[in-house]
Write a protein that holds these residues in place. Sequence first.
Motif, PDB file in Angstrom:
ATOM      1  N   VAL A  21      -5.964 -10.232   5.048  1.00 31.30           N
ATOM      2  CA  VAL A  21      -4.509 -10.437   5.060  1.00 31.30           C
ATOM      3  C   VAL A  21      -4.275 -11.824   5.657  1.00 31.30           C
ATOM      4  O   VAL A  21      -4.809 -12.137   6.728  1.00 31.30           O
ATOM      5  N   ARG A  22      -3.508 -12.649   4.972  1.00 30.26           N
ATOM      6  CA  ARG A  22      -3.308 -14.025   5.457  1.00 30.26           C
ATOM      7  C   ARG A  22      -2.014 -14.159   6.238  1.00 30.26           C
ATOM      8  O   ARG A  22      -1.876 -15.016   7.088  1.00 30.26           O
ATOM      9  N   GLU A  23      -1.034 -13.321   5.908  1.00 31.86           N
ATOM     10  CA  GLU A  23       0.280 -13.470   6.522  1.00 31.86           C
ATOM     11  C   GLU A  23       0.843 -12.089   6.814  1.00 31.86           C
ATOM     12  O   GLU A  23       0.760 -11.197   5.969  1.00 31.86           O
ATOM     13  N   MET A  24       1.399 -11.907   8.017  1.00 29.62           N
ATOM     14  CA  MET A  24       1.920 -10.596   8.400  1.00 29.62           C
ATOM     15  C   MET A  24       3.347 -10.435   7.863  1.00 29.62           C
ATOM     16  O   MET A  24       4.313 -10.568   8.587  1.00 29.62           O
ATOM     17  N   SER A  25       3.463 -10.151   6.573  1.00 32.33           N
ATOM     18  CA  SER A  25       4.768 -10.072   5.925  1.00 32.33           C
ATOM     19  C   SER A  25       5.325  -8.659   6.021  1.00 32.33           C
ATOM     20  O   SER A  25       4.649  -7.732   6.473  1.00 32.33           O
ATOM     21  N   GLY A  26       6.573  -8.518   5.566  1.00 26.69           N
ATOM     22  CA  GLY A  26       7.197  -7.201   5.500  1.00 26.69           C
ATOM     23  C   GLY A  26       6.411  -6.254   4.615  1.00 26.69           C
ATOM     24  O   GLY A  26       6.350  -5.054   4.885  1.00 26.69           O
ATOM     25  N   SER A  27       5.786  -6.781   3.577  1.00 25.15           N
ATOM     26  CA  SER A  27       5.035  -5.895   2.679  1.00 25.15           C
ATOM     27  C   SER A  27       3.792  -5.334   3.363  1.00 25.15           C
ATOM     28  O   SER A  27       3.387  -4.204   3.093  1.00 25.15           O
ATOM     29  N   VAL A  28       3.202  -6.111   4.281  1.00 20.80           N
ATOM     30  CA  VAL A  28       2.048  -5.595   5.036  1.00 20.80           C
ATOM     31  C   VAL A  28       2.521  -4.494   5.983  1.00 20.80           C
ATOM     32  O   VAL A  28       1.884  -3.439   6.100  1.00 20.80           O
ATOM     33  N   ARG A  29       3.661  -4.729   6.668  1.00 18.74           N
ATOM     34  CA  ARG A  29       4.185  -3.695   7.583  1.00 18.74           C
ATOM     35  C   ARG A  29       4.549  -2.420   6.824  1.00 18.74           C
ATOM     36  O   ARG A  29       4.337  -1.317   7.302  1.00 18.74           O
ATOM     37  N   LYS A  30       5.093  -2.572   5.618  1.00 17.30           N
ATOM     38  CA  LYS A  30       5.433  -1.391   4.808  1.00 17.30           C
ATOM     39  C   LYS A  30       4.152  -0.661   4.391  1.00 17.30           C
ATOM     40  O   LYS A  30       4.089   0.575   4.448  1.00 17.30           O
ATOM     41  N   LEU A  31       3.128  -1.431   4.018  1.00 14.13           N
ATOM     42  CA  LEU A  31       1.842  -0.818   3.641  1.00 14.13           C
ATOM     43  C   LEU A  31       1.286  -0.001   4.810  1.00 14.13           C
ATOM     44  O   LEU A  31       0.853   1.140   4.627  1.00 14.13           O
TER      45      LEU A  31
END
Length: 167
Positions: A21-31
Amino acid sequence: MAILKILQYPDARLHTVAKPVREMSGSVRKLVADMAETMYAAPGVGLAATQVDVHRQVIVVDVSEPRDRLVVMINPEIISSSGESVHEEGCLSVPGVYEKVQRAERITVRALDVQGNHFTLEADGFLATCVQHEIDHLNGKVFVEYLSQLKQSRLRARIIKRRRETL
Ligand code: NI
Protein backbone atom coordinates in the motif's frame (compact mmCIF):
# COMPACT_ATOMS: atom_id res chain seq x y z
CA MET A 1 -19.22 -1.56 6.01
CA ALA A 2 -19.83 -4.66 3.99
CA ILE A 3 -19.29 -8.39 4.12
CA LEU A 4 -16.89 -9.32 1.35
CA LYS A 5 -16.84 -12.54 -0.64
CA ILE A 6 -13.99 -14.84 0.40
CA LEU A 7 -12.15 -16.73 -2.36
CA GLN A 8 -12.24 -20.49 -1.87
CA TYR A 9 -9.27 -22.82 -2.35
CA PRO A 10 -8.28 -23.99 -4.97
CA ASP A 11 -8.95 -20.62 -6.61
CA ALA A 12 -5.92 -19.49 -8.64
CA ARG A 13 -6.38 -15.89 -7.45
CA LEU A 14 -5.24 -17.02 -3.98
CA HIS A 15 -1.75 -17.33 -5.48
CA THR A 16 -1.52 -13.67 -6.44
CA VAL A 17 1.30 -11.80 -4.71
CA ALA A 18 -0.02 -8.63 -3.05
CA LYS A 19 1.56 -5.22 -3.69
CA PRO A 20 2.44 -2.76 -0.92
CA VAL A 21 0.00 0.00 0.00
CA ARG A 22 1.59 3.30 -1.02
CA GLU A 23 -0.93 5.77 0.35
CA MET A 24 -3.32 5.53 3.31
CA SER A 25 -6.44 6.60 1.39
CA GLY A 26 -10.11 6.35 2.28
CA SER A 27 -10.34 3.25 0.12
CA VAL A 28 -7.69 1.51 2.25
CA ARG A 29 -9.59 2.42 5.44
CA LYS A 30 -12.82 1.12 3.89
CA LEU A 31 -11.05 -2.11 2.88
CA VAL A 32 -9.78 -2.57 6.47
CA ALA A 33 -13.25 -1.96 7.94
CA ASP A 34 -14.88 -4.36 5.48
CA MET A 35 -12.22 -7.01 6.07
CA ALA A 36 -12.67 -6.76 9.85
CA GLU A 37 -16.44 -7.08 9.49
CA THR A 38 -16.02 -10.05 7.15
CA MET A 39 -13.58 -11.78 9.54
CA TYR A 40 -15.84 -11.29 12.60
CA ALA A 41 -18.95 -12.39 10.71
CA ALA A 42 -17.35 -15.57 9.33
CA PRO A 43 -16.24 -16.00 12.20
CA GLY A 44 -12.47 -16.23 11.82
CA VAL A 45 -9.30 -15.14 13.62
CA GLY A 46 -7.58 -13.59 10.63
CA LEU A 47 -8.09 -12.43 7.07
CA ALA A 48 -5.73 -11.23 4.35
CA ALA A 49 -6.80 -8.88 1.52
CA THR A 50 -5.75 -11.59 -0.96
CA GLN A 51 -8.66 -13.71 0.31
CA VAL A 52 -11.18 -11.03 -0.71
CA ASP A 53 -9.48 -10.66 -4.11
CA VAL A 54 -7.76 -7.35 -3.29
CA HIS A 55 -4.07 -7.77 -3.94
CA ARG A 56 -2.66 -5.22 -1.50
CA GLN A 57 -0.62 -5.95 1.63
CA VAL A 58 -3.33 -5.67 4.27
CA ILE A 59 -4.17 -8.17 7.03
CA VAL A 60 -6.54 -8.16 10.00
CA VAL A 61 -6.18 -10.50 12.99
CA ASP A 62 -8.02 -10.96 16.27
CA VAL A 63 -7.16 -14.00 18.38
CA SER A 64 -8.76 -12.66 21.58
CA GLU A 65 -11.69 -14.46 23.16
CA PRO A 66 -13.91 -11.36 23.56
CA ARG A 67 -13.12 -10.49 19.92
CA ASP A 68 -12.16 -6.94 20.82
CA ARG A 69 -8.44 -6.82 20.01
CA LEU A 70 -8.29 -6.14 16.32
CA VAL A 71 -4.77 -5.95 14.89
CA VAL A 72 -4.53 -4.26 11.50
CA MET A 73 -1.24 -4.60 9.66
CA ILE A 74 -0.50 -2.81 6.42
CA ASN A 75 2.69 -3.76 4.51
CA PRO A 76 3.67 -6.20 7.30
CA GLU A 77 7.24 -7.45 7.32
CA ILE A 78 8.70 -10.09 9.61
CA ILE A 79 11.99 -8.60 10.80
CA SER A 80 13.00 -11.42 13.12
CA SER A 81 11.81 -14.85 14.12
CA SER A 82 12.93 -17.62 16.43
CA GLY A 83 11.97 -21.03 17.72
CA GLU A 84 9.55 -23.53 16.28
CA SER A 85 5.97 -24.34 17.12
CA VAL A 86 3.25 -26.46 15.64
CA HIS A 87 -0.38 -25.35 15.76
CA GLU A 88 -3.45 -26.74 14.08
CA GLU A 89 -4.55 -24.17 11.51
CA GLY A 90 -7.70 -23.51 9.58
CA CYS A 91 -8.53 -20.92 6.95
CA LEU A 92 -11.68 -19.13 5.78
CA SER A 93 -10.60 -19.98 2.22
CA VAL A 94 -10.41 -23.72 3.05
CA PRO A 95 -13.48 -24.33 5.25
CA GLY A 96 -13.64 -27.51 7.29
CA VAL A 97 -9.95 -28.32 6.92
CA TYR A 98 -7.61 -28.21 9.93
CA GLU A 99 -3.98 -29.25 9.67
CA LYS A 100 -0.86 -28.88 11.77
CA VAL A 101 1.77 -26.51 10.40
CA GLN A 102 5.23 -25.84 11.77
CA ARG A 103 6.17 -22.17 12.03
CA ALA A 104 8.37 -19.83 14.05
CA GLU A 105 7.39 -19.62 17.73
CA ARG A 106 8.20 -15.92 18.13
CA ILE A 107 8.20 -13.17 15.55
CA THR A 108 8.76 -9.44 15.40
CA VAL A 109 6.74 -7.74 12.69
CA ARG A 110 6.97 -4.18 11.44
CA ALA A 111 3.90 -2.71 9.77
CA LEU A 112 1.81 0.42 9.26
CA ASP A 113 -1.48 1.09 11.02
CA VAL A 114 -4.51 2.69 9.32
CA GLN A 115 -3.17 6.15 10.14
CA GLY A 116 0.02 5.31 8.27
CA ASN A 117 2.16 5.13 11.42
CA HIS A 118 4.89 2.52 11.73
CA PHE A 119 4.62 0.10 14.63
CA THR A 120 6.34 -3.07 15.73
CA LEU A 121 4.50 -6.10 17.07
CA GLU A 122 6.17 -8.86 19.04
CA ALA A 123 4.09 -12.00 18.99
CA ASP A 124 4.35 -15.56 20.13
CA GLY A 125 2.04 -18.57 20.40
CA PHE A 126 -1.18 -18.58 18.42
CA LEU A 127 -0.96 -14.89 17.50
CA ALA A 128 2.47 -15.48 15.92
CA THR A 129 1.07 -18.46 13.98
CA CYS A 130 -1.87 -16.40 12.79
CA VAL A 131 0.20 -13.45 11.61
CA GLN A 132 2.56 -15.79 9.70
CA HIS A 133 -0.46 -17.53 8.12
CA GLU A 134 -1.91 -14.18 6.96
CA ILE A 135 1.43 -12.88 5.64
CA ASP A 136 1.71 -16.12 3.64
CA HIS A 137 -1.63 -15.23 1.99
CA LEU A 138 -0.13 -11.90 0.86
CA ASN A 139 2.68 -13.89 -0.74
CA GLY A 140 0.16 -16.10 -2.54
CA LYS A 141 0.54 -19.08 -0.25
CA VAL A 142 -2.30 -21.05 1.35
CA PHE A 143 -1.48 -23.08 4.52
CA VAL A 144 -2.39 -26.41 2.91
CA GLU A 145 0.62 -25.95 0.62
CA TYR A 146 2.79 -26.98 3.59
CA LEU A 147 1.26 -30.46 3.33
CA SER A 148 2.68 -33.23 1.17
CA GLN A 149 1.72 -33.26 -2.54
CA LEU A 150 -0.31 -36.41 -1.95
CA LYS A 151 -2.30 -34.83 0.88
CA GLN A 152 -2.84 -31.70 -1.21
CA SER A 153 -4.23 -33.58 -4.19
CA ARG A 154 -6.53 -35.65 -1.94
CA LEU A 155 -7.71 -32.45 -0.31
CA ARG A 156 -8.43 -30.75 -3.66
CA ALA A 157 -10.38 -33.80 -4.86
CA ARG A 158 -12.42 -33.83 -1.62
CA ILE A 159 -13.19 -30.10 -1.85
CA ILE A 160 -14.21 -30.27 -5.51
CA LYS A 161 -16.44 -33.31 -4.83
CA ARG A 162 -18.10 -31.56 -1.85
CA ARG A 163 -18.68 -28.42 -3.91
CA ARG A 164 -20.30 -30.44 -6.68
CA GLU A 165 -22.60 -32.13 -4.16
CA THR A 166 -23.78 -28.85 -2.69
CA LEU A 167 -24.56 -27.23 -6.06
NI1 NI B 1 -6.12 -18.27 5.76
